[in-house]
Every structure is written in structure tokens, then in C-alpha cells.
Scaffold this motif. Structure first.
Motif, PDB file in Angstrom:
ATOM      1  N   ILE A  98       0.840  -1.207   0.000  1.00 37.61           N
ATOM      2  CA  ILE A  98       0.000   0.000   0.000  1.00 37.61           C
ATOM      3  C   ILE A  98       0.867   1.245   0.000  1.00 37.61           C
ATOM      4  N   THR A  99       1.949   1.225   0.781  1.00 35.85           N
ATOM      5  CA  THR A  99       2.860   2.368   0.848  1.00 35.85           C
ATOM      6  C   THR A  99       3.518   2.623  -0.502  1.00 35.85           C
ATOM      7  N   ILE A 100       3.851   1.571  -1.228  1.00 34.92           N
ATOM      8  CA  ILE A 100       4.475   1.713  -2.552  1.00 34.92           C
ATOM      9  C   ILE A 100       3.563   2.510  -3.471  1.00 34.92           C
ATOM     10  N   LYS A 101       2.296   2.158  -3.487  1.00 32.95           N
ATOM     11  CA  LYS A 101       1.338   2.819  -4.372  1.00 32.95           C
ATOM     12  C   LYS A 101       1.161   4.295  -4.017  1.00 32.95           C
ATOM     13  N   LYS A 102       1.274   4.624  -2.741  1.00 34.16           N
ATOM     14  CA  LYS A 102       1.064   5.997  -2.284  1.00 34.16           C
ATOM     15  C   LYS A 102       2.313   6.865  -2.353  1.00 34.16           C
ATOM     16  N   THR A 103       3.466   6.287  -2.678  1.00 33.44           N
ATOM     17  CA  THR A 103       4.711   7.037  -2.686  1.00 33.44           C
ATOM     18  C   THR A 103       4.706   8.061  -3.827  1.00 33.44           C
ATOM     19  N   LYS A 104       4.870   9.327  -3.464  1.00 35.58           N
ATOM     20  CA  LYS A 104       4.907  10.389  -4.466  1.00 35.58           C
ATOM     21  C   LYS A 104       5.890  11.460  -4.003  1.00 35.58           C
ATOM     22  N   LEU A 105       6.902  11.701  -4.810  1.00 41.62           N
ATOM     23  CA  LEU A 105       7.862  12.763  -4.541  1.00 41.62           C
ATOM     24  C   LEU A 105       7.987  13.609  -5.807  1.00 41.62           C
ATOM     25  N   TYR A 106       8.006  14.911  -5.637  1.00 44.89           N
ATOM     26  CA  TYR A 106       8.081  15.839  -6.755  1.00 44.89           C
ATOM     27  C   TYR A 106       8.814  17.082  -6.303  1.00 44.89           C
ATOM     28  N   LYS A 107       9.599  17.636  -7.194  1.00 42.78           N
ATOM     29  CA  LYS A 107      10.293  18.882  -6.891  1.00 42.78           C
ATOM     30  C   LYS A 107      10.334  19.718  -8.156  1.00 42.78           C
ATOM     31  N   SER A 108       9.978  20.988  -8.022  1.00 41.20           N
ATOM     32  CA  SER A 108      10.100  21.897  -9.158  1.00 41.20           C
ATOM     33  C   SER A 108      11.210  22.895  -8.841  1.00 41.20           C
ATOM     34  N   HIS A 152      10.535  14.057 -10.846  1.00 45.94           N
ATOM     35  CA  HIS A 152       9.534  13.112 -10.370  1.00 45.94           C
ATOM     36  C   HIS A 152      10.248  11.890  -9.818  1.00 45.94           C
ATOM     37  N   PHE A 153       9.580  11.165  -8.917  1.00 44.00           N
ATOM     38  CA  PHE A 153      10.124   9.930  -8.378  1.00 44.00           C
ATOM     39  C   PHE A 153       9.302   8.758  -8.889  1.00 44.00           C
ATOM     40  N   LYS A 154       9.979   7.790  -9.516  1.00 43.31           N
ATOM     41  CA  LYS A 154       9.323   6.594 -10.045  1.00 43.31           C
ATOM     42  C   LYS A 154       9.777   5.402  -9.212  1.00 43.31           C
ATOM     43  N   LEU A 155       8.823   4.551  -8.854  1.00 44.30           N
ATOM     44  CA  LEU A 155       9.121   3.413  -7.988  1.00 44.30           C
ATOM     45  C   LEU A 155       8.464   2.152  -8.533  1.00 44.30           C
ATOM     46  N   ALA A 156       9.237   1.083  -8.627  1.00 47.71           N
ATOM     47  CA  ALA A 156       8.710  -0.227  -8.996  1.00 47.71           C
ATOM     48  C   ALA A 156       9.369  -1.267  -8.091  1.00 47.71           C
ATOM     49  N   VAL A 157       8.543  -2.149  -7.535  1.00 51.45           N
ATOM     50  CA  VAL A 157       9.022  -3.205  -6.638  1.00 51.45           C
ATOM     51  C   VAL A 157       8.537  -4.540  -7.177  1.00 51.45           C
ATOM     52  N   CYS A 158       9.467  -5.492  -7.306  1.00 56.01           N
ATOM     53  CA  CYS A 158       9.133  -6.816  -7.819  1.00 56.01           C
ATOM     54  C   CYS A 158       9.386  -7.850  -6.723  1.00 56.01           C
ATOM     55  N   ASN A 159       8.334  -8.604  -6.399  1.00 54.75           N
ATOM     56  CA  ASN A 159       8.460  -9.720  -5.473  1.00 54.75           C
ATOM     57  C   ASN A 159       8.905 -10.918  -6.313  1.00 54.75           C
ATOM     58  N   THR A 160      10.137 -11.351  -6.158  1.00 56.68           N
ATOM     59  CA  THR A 160      10.701 -12.382  -7.039  1.00 56.68           C
ATOM     60  C   THR A 160      10.190 -13.791  -6.758  1.00 56.68           C
ATOM     61  N   THR A 161       9.508 -14.014  -5.638  1.00 57.35           N
ATOM     62  CA  THR A 161       8.986 -15.356  -5.376  1.00 57.35           C
ATOM     63  C   THR A 161       7.765 -15.659  -6.243  1.00 57.35           C
ATOM     64  N   ASP A 162       6.865 -14.696  -6.387  1.00 58.23           N
ATOM     65  CA  ASP A 162       5.680 -14.913  -7.227  1.00 58.23           C
ATOM     66  C   ASP A 162       5.620 -13.963  -8.426  1.00 58.23           C
ATOM     67  N   MET A 163       6.678 -13.183  -8.638  1.00 59.49           N
ATOM     68  CA  MET A 163       6.802 -12.227  -9.746  1.00 59.49           C
ATOM     69  C   MET A 163       5.643 -11.228  -9.795  1.00 59.49           C
ATOM     70  N   THR A 164       5.235 -10.757  -8.634  1.00 60.22           N
ATOM     71  CA  THR A 164       4.239  -9.697  -8.539  1.00 60.22           C
ATOM     72  C   THR A 164       4.961  -8.364  -8.549  1.00 60.22           C
ATOM     73  N   ILE A 165       4.424  -7.404  -9.300  1.00 54.83           N
ATOM     74  CA  ILE A 165       5.068  -6.097  -9.425  1.00 54.83           C
ATOM     75  C   ILE A 165       4.144  -5.027  -8.860  1.00 54.83           C
ATOM     76  N   TYR A 166       4.698  -4.199  -7.994  1.00 55.03           N
ATOM     77  CA  TYR A 166       3.979  -3.082  -7.386  1.00 55.03           C
ATOM     78  C   TYR A 166       4.661  -1.797  -7.838  1.00 55.03           C
ATOM     79  N   THR A 167       3.878  -0.769  -8.185  1.00 57.58           N
ATOM     80  CA  THR A 167       4.462   0.503  -8.622  1.00 57.58           C
ATOM     81  C   THR A 167       3.685   1.669  -8.024  1.00 57.58           C
ATOM     82  N   ASN A 168       4.338   2.830  -8.025  1.00 59.89           N
ATOM     83  CA  ASN A 168       3.595   4.046  -7.768  1.00 59.89           C
ATOM     84  C   ASN A 168       3.064   4.537  -9.119  1.00 59.89           C
ATOM     85  N   ARG A 169       2.359   5.629  -9.124  1.00 59.56           N
ATOM     86  CA  ARG A 169       1.724   6.110 -10.363  1.00 59.56           C
ATOM     87  C   ARG A 169       2.742   6.409 -11.454  1.00 59.56           C
TER      88      ARG A 169
END
Length: 167
Positions: free
Chosen positions: A113-123, A133-150
Motif C-alpha cells: 500500500i505504501t508503494i502505491k502511495k509514494t509520491k515525490l516531486y520537486k520543481s 519526479h520519483f518513479k518506484l517499482a518493486v518486484c516480489n521475485t517469489t511470485d513475480m508480482t510487481i507493485y508501482t507508484n503512479r
């Protein structure tokens, strides 16, 4: 599949456009990739120079065994600060994005849930000197599930294409 194996399998996808480093990298990360693009605009002839356009991206790879909310926050802050340290905004700077790709064996449900809500921006100077912008992708290698922020949804596609495909 081990997280380090997944990273070794994914790095060749970055080598075409990015400068990939496996040595002299920021401490908690196992690899870094850097993309820099410079473009110029002019009117009819080069002497009538109108604008410079710089676009950068700094990608950090991490492979903790277990990803908790605290570990995620530590990795996000370290990647964001290391990426922003490389940014040199000026009137021709368009954007400098910071990306964090994490490959781990287990993720706690609240971390997903925290991964999806992660948002960092600076102008920089009200975006006249660009933004980050901050881009985040997390891969659980046991079941190959991928979680990302927007912002990191494109990296889910990249990971799916390069990791889940048979080789």
C-alpha cells in the motif's frame, strides 16, 4: 528466482540507452543507471539559437531480502537524495527523474500500500528550470508480482517483458 539474478537479467535492457554502473555506486544499491539527453532548438540557422533542453533520469537498483515499510522509506529517501544531488537546474533544464527499482523475496501487505502511495516531486524555480519526479517499482521475485507508484507504471511493463519472458 533470486533478486540478484533478476537484476542481472534486467540490466541489459538498460545498457542500450543508459550508462550502467556496477562499481562505485551509492551504498545500499547494487547497480545504477544514468540517462542524459541534450537537445537544442534554433530558428532556420544554428546561429539563431532559441533553447537548450536537458532531460535526465537516474535509476537505482536494490535487492533486499525482505522489504518492510521502514526499509522502503530508507531506500526511497536515499535514492531521492542521491538523484537530486546530480541535478543541475538552469533555464534549459526540462526534467531529471529519479527511479528506484527494488527486487525482493517478500513484501509485507502494508508495504504494498505504501508503494502505491509514494509520491515525490520537486520543481525548480516554479518549473521554469524544470522538475523532478520519483518513479518506484518493486518486484516480489517469489511470485513475480510487481507493485508501482503512479509514475513507475512503465517499469512494470519493462520488468514483465524482460523477466517473465522465457530465455
Amino acid at each position: 528466482m533470486e533478486p540478484s539474478e533478476v537484476i542481472k537479467k534486467l540490466l541489459p535492457a538498460f545498457e542500450r540507452y543508459y550508462t550502467v554502473k556496477n562499481e562505485d555506486i551509492t551504498p545500499p544499491f547494487c547497480a545504477e543507471a544514468e540517462f542524459r539527453s541534450h537537445n537544442e532548438q534554433y530558428f532556420l540557422v544554428r546561429s539563431a539559437h532559441i533553447a537548450d533542453i536537458d532531460s535526465n533520469e537516474f535509476v537505482y537498483f536494490a535487492s533486499p531480502d525482505e522489504l518492510t515499510s521502514e526499509k522502503l522509506e530508507e531506500l526511497v529517501n536515499t535514492a531521492w537524495n542521491a538523484g537530486l544531488a546530480k541535478v543541475h537546474p538552469y533555464n534549459g533544464h526540462r526534467n531529471s527523474d529519479v527511479t528506484l527499482l527494488i527486487f525482493t523475496k517478500s513484501i509485507s501487505p502494508e508495504t504494498a500500500i505504501t508503494i502505491k502511495k509514494t509520491k515525490l516531486y520537486k520543481s525548480y524555480k516554479f518549473s521554469f528550470h524544470g522538475w523532478s519526479h520519483f518513479k518506484l517499482a518493486v518486484c516480489n521475485t517469489t511470485d513475480m508480482t510487481i507493485y508501482t507508484n503512479r509514475q513507475g507504471k512503465d517499469y512494470a511493463k519493462l520488468i514483465n517483458k524482460n523477466i517473465k519472458s522465457p530465455s
